[in-house]
Scaffold this motif. Structure first.
Motif, PDB file in Angstrom:
ATOM      1  N   TYR A  60       0.855  -1.190   0.000  1.00  0.00           N
ATOM      2  CA  TYR A  60       0.000   0.000   0.000  1.00  0.00           C
ATOM      3  C   TYR A  60       0.887   1.235   0.000  1.00  0.00           C
ATOM      4  O   TYR A  60       1.821   1.353   0.808  1.00  0.00           O
ATOM      5  CB  TYR A  60      -0.924   0.034   1.213  1.00  0.00           C
ATOM      6  CG  TYR A  60      -1.856   1.230   1.198  1.00  0.00           C
ATOM      7  CD1 TYR A  60      -3.005   1.225   0.410  1.00  0.00           C
ATOM      8  CD2 TYR A  60      -1.562   2.375   1.933  1.00  0.00           C
ATOM      9  CE1 TYR A  60      -3.852   2.320   0.364  1.00  0.00           C
ATOM     10  CE2 TYR A  60      -2.400   3.482   1.894  1.00  0.00           C
ATOM     11  CZ  TYR A  60      -3.537   3.451   1.110  1.00  0.00           C
ATOM     12  OH  TYR A  60      -4.378   4.546   1.061  1.00  0.00           O
ATOM     13  N   GLU A  61       0.591   2.162  -0.905  1.00  0.00           N
ATOM     14  CA  GLU A  61       1.344   3.413  -0.991  1.00  0.00           C
ATOM     15  C   GLU A  61       0.486   4.559  -0.465  1.00  0.00           C
ATOM     16  O   GLU A  61      -0.542   4.896  -1.059  1.00  0.00           O
ATOM     17  CB  GLU A  61       1.770   3.692  -2.431  1.00  0.00           C
ATOM     18  CG  GLU A  61       2.612   4.951  -2.562  1.00  0.00           C
ATOM     19  CD  GLU A  61       3.220   5.101  -3.947  1.00  0.00           C
ATOM     20  OE1 GLU A  61       4.069   5.998  -4.119  1.00  0.00           O
ATOM     21  OE2 GLU A  61       2.840   4.331  -4.856  1.00  0.00           O
ATOM     22  N   ILE A  62       0.886   5.128   0.651  1.00  0.00           N
ATOM     23  CA  ILE A  62       0.165   6.258   1.229  1.00  0.00           C
ATOM     24  C   ILE A  62       0.271   7.448   0.264  1.00  0.00           C
ATOM     25  O   ILE A  62       1.373   7.815  -0.146  1.00  0.00           O
ATOM     26  CB  ILE A  62       0.761   6.629   2.602  1.00  0.00           C
ATOM     27  CG1 ILE A  62       0.589   5.466   3.582  1.00  0.00           C
ATOM     28  CG2 ILE A  62       0.116   7.900   3.154  1.00  0.00           C
ATOM     29  CD1 ILE A  62       1.338   5.658   4.891  1.00  0.00           C
ATOM     30  N   PRO A  63      -0.838   8.050  -0.102  1.00  0.00           N
ATOM     31  CA  PRO A  63      -0.812   9.128  -1.100  1.00  0.00           C
ATOM     32  C   PRO A  63      -0.359  10.470  -0.529  1.00  0.00           C
ATOM     33  O   PRO A  63      -0.992  11.505  -0.738  1.00  0.00           O
ATOM     34  CB  PRO A  63      -2.266   9.175  -1.584  1.00  0.00           C
ATOM     35  CG  PRO A  63      -3.067   8.738  -0.401  1.00  0.00           C
ATOM     36  CD  PRO A  63      -2.226   7.687   0.288  1.00  0.00           C
ATOM     37  N   GLU A  64       0.736  10.446   0.206  1.00  0.00           N
ATOM     38  CA  GLU A  64       1.353  11.657   0.765  1.00  0.00           C
ATOM     39  C   GLU A  64       2.859  11.518   0.634  1.00  0.00           C
ATOM     40  O   GLU A  64       3.403  10.414   0.726  1.00  0.00           O
ATOM     41  CB  GLU A  64       0.991  11.830   2.240  1.00  0.00           C
ATOM     42  CG  GLU A  64      -0.469  11.974   2.543  1.00  0.00           C
ATOM     43  CD  GLU A  64      -0.711  12.074   4.044  1.00  0.00           C
ATOM     44  OE1 GLU A  64      -0.199  13.031   4.662  1.00  0.00           O
ATOM     45  OE2 GLU A  64      -1.375  11.183   4.600  1.00  0.00           O
ATOM     46  N   HIS A  65       3.541  12.631   0.454  1.00  0.00           N
ATOM     47  CA  HIS A  65       4.992  12.612   0.340  1.00  0.00           C
ATOM     48  C   HIS A  65       5.601  12.681   1.746  1.00  0.00           C
ATOM     49  O   HIS A  65       5.852  13.760   2.283  1.00  0.00           O
ATOM     50  CB  HIS A  65       5.476  13.764  -0.533  1.00  0.00           C
ATOM     51  CG  HIS A  65       5.107  13.602  -1.976  1.00  0.00           C
ATOM     52  ND1 HIS A  65       3.923  14.076  -2.498  1.00  0.00           N
ATOM     53  CD2 HIS A  65       5.754  12.983  -2.999  1.00  0.00           C
ATOM     54  CE1 HIS A  65       3.859  13.768  -3.783  1.00  0.00           C
ATOM     55  NE2 HIS A  65       4.957  13.107  -4.114  1.00  0.00           N
ATOM     56  N   LEU A  66       5.856  11.488   2.292  1.00  0.00           N
ATOM     57  CA  LEU A  66       6.366  11.376   3.667  1.00  0.00           C
ATOM     58  C   LEU A  66       7.794  10.843   3.713  1.00  0.00           C
ATOM     59  O   LEU A  66       8.394  10.803   4.790  1.00  0.00           O
ATOM     60  CB  LEU A  66       5.462  10.444   4.491  1.00  0.00           C
ATOM     61  CG  LEU A  66       3.966  10.785   4.507  1.00  0.00           C
ATOM     62  CD1 LEU A  66       3.201   9.711   5.281  1.00  0.00           C
ATOM     63  CD2 LEU A  66       3.745  12.164   5.120  1.00  0.00           C
TER      64      LEU A  66
END
Length: 323
Positions: free
Chosen positions: A200-206
């Motif tokens: 799963y890729e969190i849709p935020e640039h973290l």
């Protein structure tokens, strides 16, 4: 209160990381999620890495510092931090990258709430040696598919393997061979994980990947990332020197006759053959590898040419030594 078995283990392999190590450690230690151990394996650094690590370990009981007596190569050092870990979840961290304060908490939350996901990561941004933003990494792969053959096919695409630095279920990592001593070993590890479960890729640039001349990407992928401060851009059309990359992954490879591209395709096939996929899924994965192989004949021929050249040089060296 710190527990003997933390929920998360973070493994940080490092070699001569004094320039960026402190910033990386601060970003990890200041996470909003704190139930973790941080395992540092120093690959016989010759700079101030050891002093930095020991100072941090003295200040934070979550840190365990180990130092190798000699440089054991990238792959062995990556594997070592995992073997030393205790947590339910595991994450590799690089000495030069940075993380947003809520990176760990958001990844852990996703994995806790979704048992089908075995790896969680976030969007990636590139930063320079000073930590200044360059650009976003815009290659998105459908590793969230419920079909393992789709995930496998997606990860055969040229990409920079940043999923490696997500949070991974330790139980999933224990089901596959760890990182091998050959070029693209990180990509093969991700392929094998993708067969087991969804990412799963969190849709935020973290996650912030640092671009600098000392990193492996810059040393072995000279055409992958072509940045200027005013007009940053990158291309994934050029391939690295996989022979030198194999030596970087395993220093024991230096001077040996290797067939790096043949080895990569062998690992593709082993990944499928040793999996628990059904026959239909395996056939689709083999088809994906066949598509990947098409057009790469020159690379396989290059391996044979380089091996023949090295064999000739070795024979000449032996002849000179005997004369």
């Amino acid at each position: 209160m710190y527990k003997s078995r933390p929920q998360l283990s973070i493994g940080l392999p490092v070699y001569n990381g004094e320039k960026f190590l402190q910033a990386s450690l601060d970003a990890l230690l200041n996470q909003t999620f704190s139930d973790f151990e941080l395992i540092i394996s120093d690959n016989a650094s010759t700079d101030n890495t050891e002093e930095i690590c020991r100072n941090y370990a003295a200040e934070d009981q979550r840190i365990r510092y180990y130092r190798n007596s000699s440089n054991i190569g990238c792959a062995c050092n990556f594997n070592r931090v995992f073997k030393l870990s205790n947590g339910e979840y595991f994450k590799w961290a690089a000495y030069d990258d940075l993380h947003a304060p809520d990176f760990l908490s958001k990844c852990i939350q996703v994995l806790e709430e979704n048992p089908n996901y075995i790896l969680c990561h976030s969007h990636t941004s590139f930063i320079d040696h000073q930590g200044e933003f360059l650009q976003h990494y815009d290659i998105k792969l459908n590793t969230n598919s419920e079909k393992p053959q789709v995930r496998f096919d997606e990860l055969l695409t040229k990409h920079l393997c940043y999923q490696m630095y997500g949070v991974i279920r330790q139980s999933a990592l224990k089901k596959i061979p760890l990182m091998g001593g050959y070029g693209n070993a990180d990509g093969i590890l991700l392929l094998r994980l993708s067969i087991i479960g969804q990412f799963y890729e969190i849709p935020e640039h973290l996650f912030f990947a640092r671009i600098h001349p000392q990193q492996s990407l810059s040393m072995f992928f000279p055409h992958y990332l072509s940045f200027t401060h005013k007009n940053p851009q990158y291309s994934l059309d050029m391939l690295p020197d996989f022979y030198e990359y194999s030596v970087w992954f395993d220093s024991a490879n230096k001077g040996k006759i290797l067939f790096p591209h043949w080895r990569i395709f062998k690992e593709y096939l082993l990944s499928i053959n040793q999996s628990q996929l059904n026959l239909y899924e395996q056939l689709l994965c083999y088809f994906s590898v066949a598509k990947k192989l098409a057009g790469t004949e020159s690379l396989l021929i290059k391996d044979l040419w380089l091996a023949a050249k090295m064999l000739k040089l070795q024979k000449l060296a032996t002849k000179d030594a005997l004369s």
